[in-house]
Motif scaffolding. Structure first.
Motif, PDB file in Angstrom:
ATOM      1  N   HIS A  57     -13.316  29.493  19.102  1.00  0.00           N
ATOM      2  CA  HIS A  57     -12.601  28.544  18.244  1.00  0.00           C
ATOM      3  C   HIS A  57     -12.464  28.966  16.786  1.00  0.00           C
ATOM      4  O   HIS A  57     -11.655  28.389  16.070  1.00  0.00           O
ATOM      5  CB  HIS A  57     -13.310  27.182  18.254  1.00  0.00           C
ATOM      6  N   ARG A  84     -12.410  30.351  10.305  1.00  0.00           N
ATOM      7  CA  ARG A  84     -11.551  29.186  10.552  1.00  0.00           C
ATOM      8  C   ARG A  84     -12.180  27.906  10.019  1.00  0.00           C
ATOM      9  O   ARG A  84     -12.714  27.093  10.753  1.00  0.00           O
ATOM     10  CB  ARG A  84     -11.269  29.020  12.045  1.00  0.00           C
ATOM     11  N   GLY A  85     -12.085  27.687   8.722  1.00  0.00           N
ATOM     12  CA  GLY A  85     -12.673  26.516   8.099  1.00  0.00           C
ATOM     13  C   GLY A  85     -11.958  25.221   8.408  1.00  0.00           C
ATOM     14  O   GLY A  85     -12.524  24.137   8.273  1.00  0.00           O
ATOM     15  N   GLU A  86     -10.713  25.293   8.846  1.00  0.00           N
ATOM     16  CA  GLU A  86      -9.969  24.067   9.155  1.00  0.00           C
ATOM     17  C   GLU A  86     -10.379  23.467  10.494  1.00  0.00           C
ATOM     18  O   GLU A  86     -10.050  22.323  10.792  1.00  0.00           O
ATOM     19  CB  GLU A  86      -8.457  24.343   9.134  1.00  0.00           C
ATOM     20  N   LEU A  87     -11.113  24.219  11.306  1.00  0.00           N
ATOM     21  CA  LEU A  87     -11.582  23.723  12.599  1.00  0.00           C
ATOM     22  C   LEU A  87     -13.087  23.470  12.541  1.00  0.00           C
ATOM     23  O   LEU A  87     -13.886  24.328  12.887  1.00  0.00           O
ATOM     24  CB  LEU A  87     -11.264  24.723  13.711  1.00  0.00           C
ATOM     25  N   LEU A  88     -13.461  22.288  12.075  1.00  0.00           N
ATOM     26  CA  LEU A  88     -14.881  21.949  11.984  1.00  0.00           C
ATOM     27  C   LEU A  88     -15.377  21.446  13.333  1.00  0.00           C
ATOM     28  O   LEU A  88     -14.708  20.633  13.989  1.00  0.00           O
ATOM     29  CB  LEU A  88     -15.109  20.900  10.899  1.00  0.00           C
ATOM     30  N   GLU A 118     -18.945  23.850   4.819  1.00  0.00           N
ATOM     31  CA  GLU A 118     -17.616  24.401   4.568  1.00  0.00           C
ATOM     32  C   GLU A 118     -17.733  25.475   3.494  1.00  0.00           C
ATOM     33  O   GLU A 118     -18.407  25.292   2.482  1.00  0.00           O
ATOM     34  CB  GLU A 118     -16.666  23.297   4.129  1.00  0.00           C
ATOM     35  N   THR A 120     -15.652  28.645   1.084  1.00  0.00           N
ATOM     36  CA  THR A 120     -14.367  28.881   0.436  1.00  0.00           C
ATOM     37  C   THR A 120     -13.363  29.395   1.462  1.00  0.00           C
ATOM     38  O   THR A 120     -12.217  28.946   1.518  1.00  0.00           O
ATOM     39  CB  THR A 120     -14.522  29.898  -0.720  1.00  0.00           C
ATOM     40  N   LYS A 123     -16.194  28.603   7.643  1.00  0.00           N
ATOM     41  CA  LYS A 123     -17.278  27.626   7.764  1.00  0.00           C
ATOM     42  C   LYS A 123     -18.525  28.329   8.259  1.00  0.00           C
ATOM     43  O   LYS A 123     -18.457  29.430   8.801  1.00  0.00           O
ATOM     44  CB  LYS A 123     -16.891  26.508   8.721  1.00  0.00           C
TER      45      LYS A 123
END
Length: 150
Positions: A57, A84-88, A118, A120, A123
C-alpha cells in the motif's frame, strides 16, 4: 519512544515481497544478537506485517521503504516508513474469505503500542514491544499434576 536506544538498526529495502522476508529474518537475528531472543519472534512478525503493508500500500515506483529497529532499556521499537503519506493505515475487519486486511489487527494485538507519524514525504508506522513483558498467571487447571510419593 523518548529513550536513547541501546541498539539501533536501519535498512532501506526495494518494494518487493522478497524484501519483507529479508527484513523479517534480519529483525529475528538482530533481536537475538541484542540479547532479547524471547522478543525476536514477535518482532519479526511485526516487521513482516508492517513491511508487507508498505510493499502493498505504501510504495511508489523506484522508491524504497525503510525498516528501523531500536532497543532501549524498556522497549523494542519497530518503525517502517514509506513514501505514500496520503494513505494512512487504519485497522479494518476483513471478511472471512478475504486474503488480506488483518495486518494491523495483528500489530495491535501483538504490540504494546502502535501508531502512525506523518512525515514531510510519506509516513512512518511504528509499534513497540515492552522488554519486560507481563507474565500471565498459570491457572490451576493448567498446572502440572502433583506427584505423590508412595
Amino acid at each position: 519512544m523518548t529513550e536513547d536506544p541501546l541498539r539501533y538498526d536501519r535498512l532501506d529495502y526495494t518494494p518487493f515481497p522478497k524484501s519483507v522476508t529479508l527484513a523479517r529474518r534480519r529483525a529475528q537475528r538482530l533481536l537475538t544478537e541484542w540479547g532479547q531472543p524471547e522478543l525476536a519472534p514477535d518482532t519479526a512478525l511485526l516487521v513482516s506485517e508492517l513491511g508487507g503493508n508498505a510493499v502493498l500500500h505504501g510504495c511508489l515506483r523506484d522508491r524504497l521503504f525503510r525498516v528501523e529497529l531500536a532497543l532501549t532499556e524498556h522497549a523494542v521499537r519497530v518503525s517502517v516508513s514509506d513514501p505514500r503519506g496520503e494513505l494512512l493505515p487504519s485497522p479494518r475487519k476483513a471478511a472471512p474469505d478475504e486474503m488480506f486486511g488483518r495486518g494491523l489487527l495483528i500489530v495491535g494485538a501483538l504490540s504494546d503500542r502502535w501508531g502512525v507519524t506523518e512525515l514531510t514525504v510519506g509516513k512512518l508506522v511504528w509499534c513497540e514491544l515492552d522488554v519486560v513483558r507481563e507474565r500471565v498467571p498459570v491457572r490451576n487447571a493448567e498446572r502440572p499434576a502433583a506427584r505423590w510419593a508412595s
